[in-house]
Design a protein around this motif. Structure first.
Motif, PDB file in Angstrom:
ATOM      1  N   THR A 189     100.846-139.257 -74.319  1.00 56.20           N
ATOM      2  CA  THR A 189      99.818-139.087 -75.123  1.00 56.20           C
ATOM      3  C   THR A 189      99.959-138.783 -76.593  1.00 56.20           C
ATOM      4  OG1 THR A 189      99.251-136.666 -75.059  1.00 56.20           O
ATOM      5  CG2 THR A 189      98.794-138.022 -73.099  1.00 56.20           C
ATOM      6  N   CYS A 190      99.097-138.850 -77.626  1.00 54.83           N
ATOM      7  CA  CYS A 190      99.216-138.647 -78.694  1.00 54.83           C
ATOM      8  C   CYS A 190      97.812-138.823 -79.291  1.00 54.83           C
ATOM      9  CB  CYS A 190     100.120-139.724 -79.568  1.00 54.83           C
ATOM     10  SG  CYS A 190      99.411-141.269 -79.525  1.00 54.83           S
ATOM     11  N   GLY A 191      97.571-138.676 -80.666  1.00 46.58           N
ATOM     12  CA  GLY A 191      96.404-138.637 -81.230  1.00 46.58           C
ATOM     13  C   GLY A 191      95.433-139.889 -81.339  1.00 46.58           C
ATOM     14  N   ARG A 192      96.271-140.997 -80.655  1.00 48.21           N
ATOM     15  CA  ARG A 192      95.416-142.472 -80.492  1.00 48.21           C
ATOM     16  C   ARG A 192      94.760-142.644 -79.192  1.00 48.21           C
ATOM     17  NH1 ARG A 192     100.373-143.969 -83.161  1.00 48.21           N
ATOM     18  NH2 ARG A 192     101.396-144.119 -81.104  1.00 48.21           N
ATOM     19  N   THR A 193      95.213-141.513 -78.234  1.00 46.77           N
ATOM     20  CA  THR A 193      94.521-141.590 -77.018  1.00 46.77           C
ATOM     21  C   THR A 193      93.077-141.406 -76.935  1.00 46.77           C
ATOM     22  OG1 THR A 193      96.559-141.003 -76.250  1.00 46.77           O
ATOM     23  CG2 THR A 193      94.733-140.911 -74.549  1.00 46.77           C
ATOM     24  N   GLN A 194      92.250-142.208 -76.449  1.00 42.39           N
ATOM     25  CA  GLN A 194      90.728-141.960 -76.162  1.00 42.39           C
ATOM     26  C   GLN A 194      90.201-141.976 -74.910  1.00 42.39           C
ATOM     27  OE1 GLN A 194      88.758-143.566 -79.935  1.00 42.39           O
ATOM     28  NE2 GLN A 194      90.393-144.587 -80.199  1.00 42.39           N
ATOM     29  N   ILE A 195      91.071-141.858 -74.017  1.00 43.61           N
ATOM     30  CA  ILE A 195      90.709-141.702 -72.546  1.00 43.61           C
ATOM     31  C   ILE A 195      91.174-140.433 -72.079  1.00 43.61           C
ATOM     32  CG2 ILE A 195      90.372-143.979 -72.133  1.00 43.61           C
ATOM     33  CD1 ILE A 195      92.800-143.674 -70.410  1.00 43.61           C
ATOM     34  N   ASP A 196      90.943-139.737 -71.096  1.00 46.72           N
ATOM     35  CA  ASP A 196      91.460-138.444 -70.638  1.00 46.72           C
ATOM     36  C   ASP A 196      92.879-139.120 -69.877  1.00 46.72           C
ATOM     37  OD1 ASP A 196      92.310-135.853 -69.321  1.00 46.72           O
ATOM     38  OD2 ASP A 196      90.642-136.103 -67.947  1.00 46.72           O
ATOM     39  N   LEU A 197      93.857-139.318 -70.556  1.00 45.15           N
ATOM     40  CA  LEU A 197      95.097-139.955 -69.970  1.00 45.15           C
ATOM     41  C   LEU A 197      95.759-138.857 -68.946  1.00 45.15           C
ATOM     42  CD1 LEU A 197      96.765-142.486 -69.905  1.00 45.15           C
ATOM     43  CD2 LEU A 197      98.315-141.118 -71.401  1.00 45.15           C
ATOM     44  N   ILE A 198      95.735-137.556 -69.309  1.00 42.51           N
ATOM     45  CA  ILE A 198      96.606-136.573 -68.771  1.00 42.51           C
ATOM     46  C   ILE A 198      95.967-136.309 -67.196  1.00 42.51           C
ATOM     47  CG2 ILE A 198      96.988-133.914 -68.565  1.00 42.51           C
ATOM     48  CD1 ILE A 198      96.979-133.987 -71.854  1.00 42.51           C
ATOM     49  N   GLY A 199      94.661-136.285 -67.437  1.00 47.48           N
ATOM     50  CA  GLY A 199      93.798-136.110 -66.066  1.00 47.48           C
ATOM     51  C   GLY A 199      93.913-137.327 -65.229  1.00 47.48           C
ATOM     52  N   LEU A 200      94.118-138.534 -65.893  1.00 51.49           N
ATOM     53  CA  LEU A 200      94.077-140.020 -65.139  1.00 51.49           C
ATOM     54  C   LEU A 200      95.422-140.002 -64.420  1.00 51.49           C
ATOM     55  CD1 LEU A 200      92.722-142.438 -64.470  1.00 51.49           C
ATOM     56  CD2 LEU A 200      93.356-143.488 -66.601  1.00 51.49           C
ATOM     57  N   ALA A 201      96.524-139.552 -65.381  1.00 49.40           N
ATOM     58  CA  ALA A 201      97.619-139.618 -64.688  1.00 49.40           C
ATOM     59  C   ALA A 201      97.809-138.808 -63.537  1.00 49.40           C
ATOM     60  CB  ALA A 201      98.934-139.356 -65.808  1.00 49.40           C
TER      61      ALA A 201
END
Length: 355
Positions: free
Chosen positions: A266-278
């Motif tokens: 993840t970084c500042g470009r992420t615009q979905i809840d990637l941490i939760g999704l992963a």
């Protein structure tokens, strides 16, 4: 890697040593006297991939509970005994597939012999366990404290004691919370005995510190071909121990099958809840141990599409939405809330296609 040749030992319907696959163990944190709660936890651990389960036996009621617990589970049951030799005997009589003892705290030689005689009568293997916290005073004095050499000498002394009683259906474990000491101890004992080894880093700590210590220690030990069964010891839910053990074995190429999840940091470009999704993806894929596939969960347009295309299935995140990709081909664009269910549906299709 080349596995060290060790003897085979049968534990219930499982076999360790002799080049057989390394089996994953865990230990219940329920009260063994609570038969219902203990069985429920063991059944959950079975689904997660646990292959041998250990329970504490601090009371006679706990020993007696083994008979009913064993009827309701499907993996070998190990009884963990300290101090009272009568509990070890009772545990075997009530159906334990293996017992774990430290002969040093069982008591007199006569009491150890009583345990060994019962094990021989029933054909039940004994795991001889030595931890850094239980090292004898004479060895502490001899080596100037707890050392790998002292752990090995203590373990081999106890093995010889049991061998001299005419029994050699044994598994050895020598554990320390000091990772490098534990590695050194396993290197030493592997060169001096052919008994199968149960390996782990004892008292490793909480989920974060325990996983890091266990991954490093077990990674070094297993990568040298040492070890026949493992436990990742964590201060937390036993389920986490099993998940970590599976990942360690898969990372080292010692276990095949199951879904491998890769995800970006993840970084500042992420615009979905990637941490939760992963995290949800890792939990969801645990039910697909019969598949041998790679799933990528990526957060943005920089590396996302490329990484997802290299996987069997992948998600490449966008602005509140994402692409679902199969074998390099974009299947569809979906809202963020629909990505996980769609990924699960694709895994179900893969499972059906492989039957």
């Amino acid at each position: 890697m080349s596995r060290k040749a060790t003897r085979t030992v049968r534990i219930g319907d499982q076999v360790i040593g002799g080049g057989n696959p390394i089996l994953i163990q865990s230990m219940c944190n329920t009260k063994t006297e609570d038969i219902t709660g203990t069985v429920e936890q063991i059944l959950e651990l079975e689904k997660a991939g646990c292959q041998i389960i250990r329970v504490a036996v601090p009371t006679m009621k706990a020993a007696q509970s083994l008979k009913e617990i064993k009827k309701q589970i499907h993996i070998p049951l190990v009884a963990d005994i300290h101090f009272d030799y009568r509990l070890a005997i009772a545990a075997m009589e009530y159906g334990a597939d293996k017992i774990r003892i430290n002969p040093g705290n069982i008591g007199s030689e006569e009491r150890v012999r009583a345990v060994v005689d019962k094990a021989g009568e029933l054909g039940i293997p004994i795991r001889v366990g030595v931890n850094s916290g239980s090292l004898e005073k004479n060895l502490l004095q001899k080596y100037g404290g707890v050392t790998a050499e002292g752990l090995v000498e203590s373990a081999l002394d106890k093995v010889k004691l049991i061998e001299d009683m005419g029994y050699d259906n044994l598994v050895i474990s020598i554990k320390s919370s000091d990772v490098l000491m534990c590695v050194r101890a396993h290197q030493l004992i592997a060169s001096r005995t052919a008994y199968p080894l149960h390996v782990g880093i004892t008292e490793a700590g909480t989920l974060t510190s325990g996983n890091i210590k266990s991954a490093i220690g077990l990674g070094i030990i297993l990568n040298q071909g040492i070890g026949d069964t493992i436990r990742v010891s964590l201060t937390g839910a036993p389920m986490e121990e099993v998940k970590s053990a599976k990942l360690i074995l898969k990372t080292l190429g010692l276990r095949k099958g199951g879904v491998t999840v890769v995800s970006c940091p993840t970084c500042g470009r992420t615009q979905i809840d990637l941490i939760g999704l992963a995290a949800k993806t890792e939990t969801m894929v645990s039910e697909f141990d019969d598949l041998d596939v790679k799933v990528a969960v990526m957060g943005c347009a920089v590396n996302g599409p490329g990484e997802a295309r290299e996987a069997d299935l992948g998600i490449a995140g966008g602005v509140g939405e994402g692409l679902l990709i199969r074998k390099g081909e974009i299947i569809k664009k979906l809202p963020e809330s629909e990505l996980l269910p769609a990924l699960r549906e694709e895994l179900l299709k893969l499972r059906f296609s492989q039957r």
